[in-house]
Structures are given as C-alpha cells and as structure tokens.
Write a protein that holds these residues in place. Sequence first.
Motif, PDB file in Angstrom:
ATOM      1  N   TYR A  42       0.838  -1.195   0.000  1.00  0.00           N
ATOM      2  CA  TYR A  42       0.000   0.000   0.000  1.00  0.00           C
ATOM      3  C   TYR A  42       0.870   1.239   0.000  1.00  0.00           C
ATOM      4  CZ  TYR A  42       0.864   0.073   5.060  1.00  0.00           C
ATOM      5  OH  TYR A  42       1.457   0.080   6.285  1.00  0.00           O
ATOM      6  N   GLU A  43       0.216   2.326  -0.375  1.00  0.00           N
ATOM      7  CA  GLU A  43       0.901   3.628  -0.376  1.00  0.00           C
ATOM      8  C   GLU A  43      -0.140   4.684  -0.075  1.00  0.00           C
ATOM      9  OE1 GLU A  43       1.800   7.477  -1.985  1.00  0.00           O
ATOM     10  OE2 GLU A  43       0.422   6.104  -3.006  1.00  0.00           O
ATOM     11  N   GLY A  44       0.200   5.639   0.774  1.00  0.00           N
ATOM     12  CA  GLY A  44      -0.775   6.668   1.113  1.00  0.00           C
ATOM     13  C   GLY A  44      -0.144   7.823   1.858  1.00  0.00           C
ATOM     14  N   THR A  45      -0.983   8.780   2.164  1.00  0.00           N
ATOM     15  CA  THR A  45      -0.540   9.940   2.947  1.00  0.00           C
ATOM     16  C   THR A  45      -1.191   9.836   4.323  1.00  0.00           C
ATOM     17  OG1 THR A  45      -0.426  11.263   0.949  1.00  0.00           O
ATOM     18  CG2 THR A  45      -0.446  12.452   3.035  1.00  0.00           C
ATOM     19  N   LYS A  46      -0.376   9.998   5.338  1.00  0.00           N
ATOM     20  CA  LYS A  46      -0.853   9.776   6.701  1.00  0.00           C
ATOM     21  C   LYS A  46      -0.589  11.023   7.545  1.00  0.00           C
ATOM     22  CE  LYS A  46      -0.419   5.654   8.802  1.00  0.00           C
ATOM     23  NZ  LYS A  46       0.298   4.502   9.386  1.00  0.00           N
ATOM     24  N   VAL A  47      -1.523  11.330   8.409  1.00  0.00           N
ATOM     25  CA  VAL A  47      -1.355  12.445   9.352  1.00  0.00           C
ATOM     26  C   VAL A  47      -1.208  11.842  10.748  1.00  0.00           C
ATOM     27  CG1 VAL A  47      -2.396  14.512  10.338  1.00  0.00           C
ATOM     28  CG2 VAL A  47      -2.713  13.994   7.914  1.00  0.00           C
ATOM     29  N   ILE A  48      -0.116  12.185  11.409  1.00  0.00           N
ATOM     30  CA  ILE A  48       0.161  11.648  12.745  1.00  0.00           C
ATOM     31  C   ILE A  48       0.158  12.816  13.728  1.00  0.00           C
ATOM     32  CG2 ILE A  48       1.801  10.351  14.142  1.00  0.00           C
ATOM     33  CD1 ILE A  48       3.161   9.539  11.517  1.00  0.00           C
ATOM     34  N   SER A  49      -0.542  12.653  14.821  1.00  0.00           N
ATOM     35  CA  SER A  49      -0.490  13.643  15.889  1.00  0.00           C
ATOM     36  C   SER A  49       0.027  12.957  17.139  1.00  0.00           C
ATOM     37  CB  SER A  49      -1.871  14.238  16.149  1.00  0.00           C
ATOM     38  OG  SER A  49      -2.289  14.977  15.021  1.00  0.00           O
ATOM     39  N   VAL A  50       1.059  13.531  17.714  1.00  0.00           N
ATOM     40  CA  VAL A  50       1.751  12.892  18.834  1.00  0.00           C
ATOM     41  C   VAL A  50       1.893  13.886  19.974  1.00  0.00           C
ATOM     42  CG1 VAL A  50       3.889  11.789  19.551  1.00  0.00           C
ATOM     43  CG2 VAL A  50       3.072  11.461  17.242  1.00  0.00           C
ATOM     44  N   LEU A  51       1.610  13.428  21.176  1.00  0.00           N
ATOM     45  CA  LEU A  51       1.825  14.264  22.357  1.00  0.00           C
ATOM     46  C   LEU A  51       3.312  14.245  22.693  1.00  0.00           C
ATOM     47  CD1 LEU A  51       0.452  15.904  24.623  1.00  0.00           C
ATOM     48  CD2 LEU A  51       0.310  13.792  25.937  1.00  0.00           C
ATOM     49  N   ARG A  52       3.927  15.438  22.684  1.00  0.00           N
ATOM     50  CA  ARG A  52       5.339  15.578  23.060  1.00  0.00           C
ATOM     51  C   ARG A  52       5.384  16.478  24.266  1.00  0.00           C
ATOM     52  NH1 ARG A  52       9.419  15.218  18.961  1.00  0.00           N
ATOM     53  NH2 ARG A  52      10.357  17.062  19.828  1.00  0.00           N
ATOM     54  N   GLY A  53       5.613  15.886  25.424  1.00  0.00           N
ATOM     55  CA  GLY A  53       5.574  16.682  26.651  1.00  0.00           C
ATOM     56  C   GLY A  53       4.167  17.174  26.889  1.00  0.00           C
ATOM     57  N   ALA A  54       3.972  18.484  26.776  1.00  0.00           N
ATOM     58  CA  ALA A  54       2.650  19.051  27.045  1.00  0.00           C
ATOM     59  C   ALA A  54       1.952  19.505  25.770  1.00  0.00           C
ATOM     60  CB  ALA A  54       2.788  20.226  28.007  1.00  0.00           C
ATOM     61  N   THR A  55       2.593  19.365  24.624  1.00  0.00           N
ATOM     62  CA  THR A  55       1.986  19.854  23.385  1.00  0.00           C
ATOM     63  C   THR A  55       1.786  18.712  22.394  1.00  0.00           C
ATOM     64  OG1 THR A  55       4.156  20.336  22.436  1.00  0.00           O
ATOM     65  CG2 THR A  55       3.058  22.140  23.595  1.00  0.00           C
ATOM     66  N   MET A  56       0.836  18.937  21.522  1.00  0.00           N
ATOM     67  CA  MET A  56       0.551  17.933  20.492  1.00  0.00           C
ATOM     68  C   MET A  56       1.214  18.397  19.202  1.00  0.00           C
ATOM     69  SD  MET A  56      -1.456  15.286  21.073  1.00  0.00           S
ATOM     70  CE  MET A  56      -2.291  13.970  20.224  1.00  0.00           C
ATOM     71  N   GLU A  57       1.900  17.507  18.544  1.00  0.00           N
ATOM     72  CA  GLU A  57       2.574  17.850  17.300  1.00  0.00           C
ATOM     73  C   GLU A  57       1.950  17.032  16.167  1.00  0.00           C
ATOM     74  OE1 GLU A  57       6.531  16.324  16.757  1.00  0.00           O
ATOM     75  OE2 GLU A  57       7.106  18.151  15.727  1.00  0.00           O
ATOM     76  N   THR A  58       1.684  17.682  15.048  1.00  0.00           N
ATOM     77  CA  THR A  58       1.091  16.992  13.903  1.00  0.00           C
ATOM     78  C   THR A  58       2.093  16.942  12.760  1.00  0.00           C
ATOM     79  OG1 THR A  58      -1.120  17.657  14.543  1.00  0.00           O
ATOM     80  CG2 THR A  58      -0.808  17.015  12.262  1.00  0.00           C
ATOM     81  N   VAL A  59       2.257  15.772  12.212  1.00  0.00           N
ATOM     82  CA  VAL A  59       3.228  15.542  11.143  1.00  0.00           C
ATOM     83  C   VAL A  59       2.521  14.805  10.004  1.00  0.00           C
ATOM     84  CG1 VAL A  59       5.327  14.270  10.547  1.00  0.00           C
ATOM     85  CG2 VAL A  59       5.195  15.462  12.722  1.00  0.00           C
ATOM     86  N   THR A  60       2.816  15.205   8.795  1.00  0.00           N
ATOM     87  CA  THR A  60       2.263  14.521   7.628  1.00  0.00           C
ATOM     88  C   THR A  60       3.384  13.740   6.947  1.00  0.00           C
ATOM     89  OG1 THR A  60       0.790  16.399   7.336  1.00  0.00           O
ATOM     90  CG2 THR A  60       0.909  14.830   5.529  1.00  0.00           C
ATOM     91  N   VAL A  61       3.073  12.502   6.590  1.00  0.00           N
ATOM     92  CA  VAL A  61       4.105  11.648   6.023  1.00  0.00           C
ATOM     93  C   VAL A  61       3.507  10.816   4.887  1.00  0.00           C
ATOM     94  CG1 VAL A  61       3.665   9.882   7.788  1.00  0.00           C
ATOM     95  CG2 VAL A  61       5.835   9.880   6.596  1.00  0.00           C
ATOM     96  N   SER A  62       4.305  10.623   3.861  1.00  0.00           N
ATOM     97  CA  SER A  62       3.919   9.729   2.779  1.00  0.00           C
ATOM     98  C   SER A  62       4.495   8.350   3.098  1.00  0.00           C
ATOM     99  CB  SER A  62       4.482  10.259   1.454  1.00  0.00           C
ATOM    100  OG  SER A  62       4.299   9.299   0.447  1.00  0.00           O
ATOM    101  N   GLU A  63       3.635   7.362   3.212  1.00  0.00           N
ATOM    102  CA  GLU A  63       4.062   6.027   3.646  1.00  0.00           C
ATOM    103  C   GLU A  63       3.832   5.027   2.525  1.00  0.00           C
ATOM    104  OE1 GLU A  63       2.214   4.733   7.265  1.00  0.00           O
ATOM    105  OE2 GLU A  63       2.937   2.684   7.080  1.00  0.00           O
ATOM    106  N   ALA A  64       4.875   4.299   2.174  1.00  0.00           N
ATOM    107  CA  ALA A  64       4.753   3.228   1.188  1.00  0.00           C
ATOM    108  C   ALA A  64       5.250   1.949   1.838  1.00  0.00           C
ATOM    109  CB  ALA A  64       5.583   3.550  -0.052  1.00  0.00           C
ATOM    110  N   HIS A  65       4.501   0.877   1.630  1.00  0.00           N
ATOM    111  CA  HIS A  65       4.867  -0.398   2.240  1.00  0.00           C
ATOM    112  C   HIS A  65       4.874  -1.486   1.179  1.00  0.00           C
ATOM    113  CE1 HIS A  65       5.117  -3.635   5.165  1.00  0.00           C
ATOM    114  NE2 HIS A  65       4.190  -4.250   4.454  1.00  0.00           N
ATOM    115  N   LYS A  66       5.926  -2.273   1.184  1.00  0.00           N
ATOM    116  CA  LYS A  66       6.009  -3.412   0.261  1.00  0.00           C
ATOM    117  C   LYS A  66       6.152  -4.671   1.090  1.00  0.00           C
ATOM    118  CE  LYS A  66       8.584  -5.202  -3.713  1.00  0.00           C
ATOM    119  NZ  LYS A  66       7.416  -5.316  -4.590  1.00  0.00           N
ATOM    120  N   ARG A  67       5.268  -5.620   0.841  1.00  0.00           N
ATOM    121  CA  ARG A  67       5.280  -6.837   1.624  1.00  0.00           C
ATOM    122  C   ARG A  67       6.598  -7.586   1.433  1.00  0.00           C
ATOM    123  NH1 ARG A  67       2.240  -7.383  -2.961  1.00  0.00           N
ATOM    124  NH2 ARG A  67       2.674  -9.196  -4.271  1.00  0.00           N
ATOM    125  N   PRO A  68       7.136  -8.281   2.422  1.00  0.00           N
ATOM    126  CA  PRO A  68       6.520  -8.439   3.727  1.00  0.00           C
ATOM    127  C   PRO A  68       6.947  -7.391   4.753  1.00  0.00           C
ATOM    128  CG  PRO A  68       8.391  -9.918   3.556  1.00  0.00           C
ATOM    129  CD  PRO A  68       8.295  -9.189   2.246  1.00  0.00           C
TER     130      PRO A  68
END
Lengths: 394, 168
Positions: free
Chosen positions: A102-128
């Motif tokens: 699969y291949e897609g665009t993903k939005v990740i939001s992560v709590l870092r300390g006291a703030t939330m950080e949002t990162v956009t990443v293009s993810e491609a996966h080839k089995r296995p």
Amino acid sequence: MSAQGRGQRGRGTQVAGLGVRHATAPWALRVIPPRGRSAGPVTGRCGRGRALALGCAVAVGLAGALVAGRASAQPDPYRLLGGVSLDQFLRHAALAPQIVDYEGTKVISVLRGATMETVTVSEAHKRPNRTRLEFLSPEAVAGRLVVDDGLQTWQYEPRLHVVIQGPSLAPPVETPPRLLDRYEASVVALEEVVGRLAVHVRLRPRGTGGERRLWIDRYTGVVLRSEDRDPQDGVIATSYFTRISYGLNFPSAMFLPRIPAGARVLSPVEAVGPVTSLDALGRQLGYAVQAPVALPGGFRLQGGEVAVAGVLRVAHLRYHDGTRALALFVVPARRMGPPGAETPAPGLGPGAGAMIRGTLRVVQWEAGGMRYALVGPLPLADLVALARAVAPPR
Amino acid sequence: MIAHHVVRRQLSAYLDEELRPEEAAAVRAHLAACAPCAAELEELRATRALLRRLPAPQVPAGFLDDLRARLAAEGTGRRAWWPPVLVARPAVLVAAVVAVLILVGLPVARGRLERLRAAEVGPDLFVRQYVSSAAADPLVDRAFLGLVVTDANLRLIGEDPRAVGGSR
C-alpha cells in the motif's frame, strides 16, 4: 507544531444501521430496559378496566418491541467482520503488512511533553517488511526520508546532508501473537475511513489503563486510523490516512538505500550482544546489573545487550508480556546525571523525570547508586508502578 | 724534585702533620733549599699559635633550651617539603601547580562533562533502542515509530530535530 491533533475524533462516518457505539462488548446482546415506566408498574395499572387493560397490553407490546429493537441494534461482530471471529480478524490485521502493498498519505499527531505535534508523512509499504517514509510537513521535518529494507533503516536528513543508520522498524515475519490474550477487545461499529469500509475496534490492555482504538480495513486488514488514549492525558496519539492505494507492486528499488553523493553516513548507537544472563551483561559492562526477571503485569525478561552511544555504555534489558515490550536501562549514577525534567515522575524520588512521546513513555530514577530508565507504551502511572517494582528509590 | 707551587699548597697540611711520610720528606727537602717557602711556613705557624691563644666564646645561658624548643616547633608545624629550587624560582613553582591541576582536573572535568552529556542524550538513546522492541507489536504504527526514532537519532548526533534551515 500545533495542538490541532489533540482530541481528534470521528474521522470516519458511521455506516447507517450497522453500528452503535457501546461501552461493553456488543455481541453480548444485553437487554437494556427502556427508561421511564417499566413492565412492573404497567401491569399494576391493568385492573381498572378493559380499555385500560388494552392500553396496558399495547404498552407492554411496545416496550417489548423497543427492547427487541435495542437488542437487534447491537452490532453482530460476525456480521460486521464478514463471518469471522474478532480474534481471527485481529490476526488478519496483524498479518496484513506481510501480504499487502500500500501507499498513502498519513497524518500523525503525537503528544510531546505538554503539546501535540502533527506531522504529515507519505508512507509506502512493500510486503513483507519493507517501508519507505517521506516526511512532508511541518517544515522542520519536511524532506526527511526513511528507507527500511527489513534489516535496518536509513534516515536521510537533507538539511544536514547526513544518513543515519538504525534498527529496522519492521515486525518479525512470523505468526503474530494472539492479541486477545493481552487485550480486552470489542467491535464498536463499521465505519467509513478514507472511502474504505473499516471495522472500528477498541482494545484495552489487560491489567493496565489506557485504550487503543483501531479502524481496520475490513477487506485488507490495514490499519487506516488509530487513536490512543491515556487515563491521565486523554488522547495521546492519533494517526489516519488521508488517502491510500493498494496492490501497487512497488519496485524493490524504492526500498533500497541510496546514499546521496557526499553525504556522511553515521551510526550513533552500537549494540553489543545479545547476552543471555545478567552476569554476562555485568561482565561486559564492568559493573553488576541488578534487575528482576519478572515484572507485574506478566512482563518477563527476554534478554539484553549493551547499548553504546559515544562514551555512554548502558545495560539494555528487554521485557515482554506477549504483545507489548518494555525496555529497562541501567547505568551507574556516577556516569549519567539526572534527566532534564520534561515531566515529573511522582513517587520515584528526587532526580526522577519522565518523557512523553505519544504512546511511548520514559521514566528515569535513581536507586542504590544506579540510574534506571524504563520505556514502554504504558500510562505514566503504570510505568511508575513498574519502576518501583524494579528498584524502589530510597 | 717537587715543584715550588705544589709545596706552597701543602704547607698547611705539612704544619698539621697530615701528609704521607714520603710527601712530608719531599716538602722538608724543598724547605731546606727554598727560603720563601720556609718563611711562609713560619708565618703559618705564628698565625696558628696566635689563634690558639684567643679565648673560647661562651654559649649564652638558655641557648640550648631555646634551640630544642624551636626545633620541636618546626618539627610539628610548617615544614618546607618542596625542593628549594621551587622556592628560589616562583615560575617553576607556578608551572608545577598548573601541571598538577591539568593532570588531576582534566579527567575530573571530562568525567563531569561526559556525565552531563549522558544525561542529555540518555532518553533519546533509550527511545531509539526501545523502538526495535516496539516494532514487534504487529499493530504498531510504523510511521509513528519512524518519527520518534528519527528524532532521537538527530539528538544523538547533536542536532535539533526541529531546527528549521540548513546547518551545513
């Protein structure tokens, strides 16, 4: 950085007639009594006349129909999951990366300390087990490239023109563990995520707090969306695809490291080992390593190694409960100062501190002249309790 | 025949009867033939007689007691243990002190810096090493792990993972 990701909910839309959110296992078919007048008082008023008795009969019938209607509104997991059990479906999801490209665009939001950080990443996966990540935003991470060939990762930082080698992020290609042994799981509903039909599953780790919600593609098993909650901090991490494509059969070259001309290749950490006993670990490090072989919650010592970063040499012990991993690090306090207090770690004495990276928590404390650090995907309170079981601070 | 200048250096020893017999015989033979040396010998003999007639100096009363007291005080108190050359030459003393400070202080300072550096990079080392274990979770989000581990890598090489702009 932004705080926009915190508390994100309901990215998917609920499919009409198939799902209602429930607080308990939906296939238990609990009969939920309707509010207001119950069956008891209704029959108590039926002796006043035939008309009233007829009315009572109608009322009882309606109440029964209402109860039956509520019962039938409970999602049937077998129907939602296409005739498989939840256990089978979760195994299918765990195996999905081994059988689906699969291949897609993903939005990740992560709590870092006291703030939330949002990162956009293009993810491609080839089995296995090969993955390619291209970070798109924010500006500070834009251009970062990670290629995981299944054996190790290669991180290219264009702003520094360096390539950093690291361990592979791919899971071992083997039969996945039985998740229901460690999680209390339930199907919440069928929902639509990024145009795909997804099974909304709630996982609660047994014996610890926290909750994990996954929206798993019903047909491919790929996790389209996830949300992790912590009893103390609420939503601590979210992730969702904004678009995804399957079955692209990517060329292998996409998942091979290409070192740009003139780039420095760095390997900041070296792992020496593995070792099979604490004595062997102590011999390699030159100091005795004290650690329990088992921790509350079913975590058992699996092995260890020496992690070396520059002049810092620490004992690294791995614990596992069947589905989740913990890491314990031990180093003499004279070789490592107290951490910068990003977050306090109450109950672990002076010089203790914690660090939060989404679902990952790190607690550090000092006991008996040694500095300890425990890392794992557990709520802070649970991690602190485990830390006290490892080595209580004095 | 013994040389004249040699005899003049031996006159004092000859007068004190400290020469070997053959040397004394040689000097005696020279004196018999050399008037200046014989005259010098007589002057030496007269000087020695004059010194012997001087009165012996008297030690002041309590001198020995004072001396013993001062020696005892110096034995328990300050005592110059460094070589006299260091006292005589302050620059050498300063250089020696600086050398000792460097030899002793450098490892201590380096140890402190390493301890601080370890405290700074420790959490990132822990996170980075943990990630390889976390990857075994079949439902973990690899993009999330990738974000966390790459940030940790950058801090381990001394870079700010959220710095904007080049630093080459």
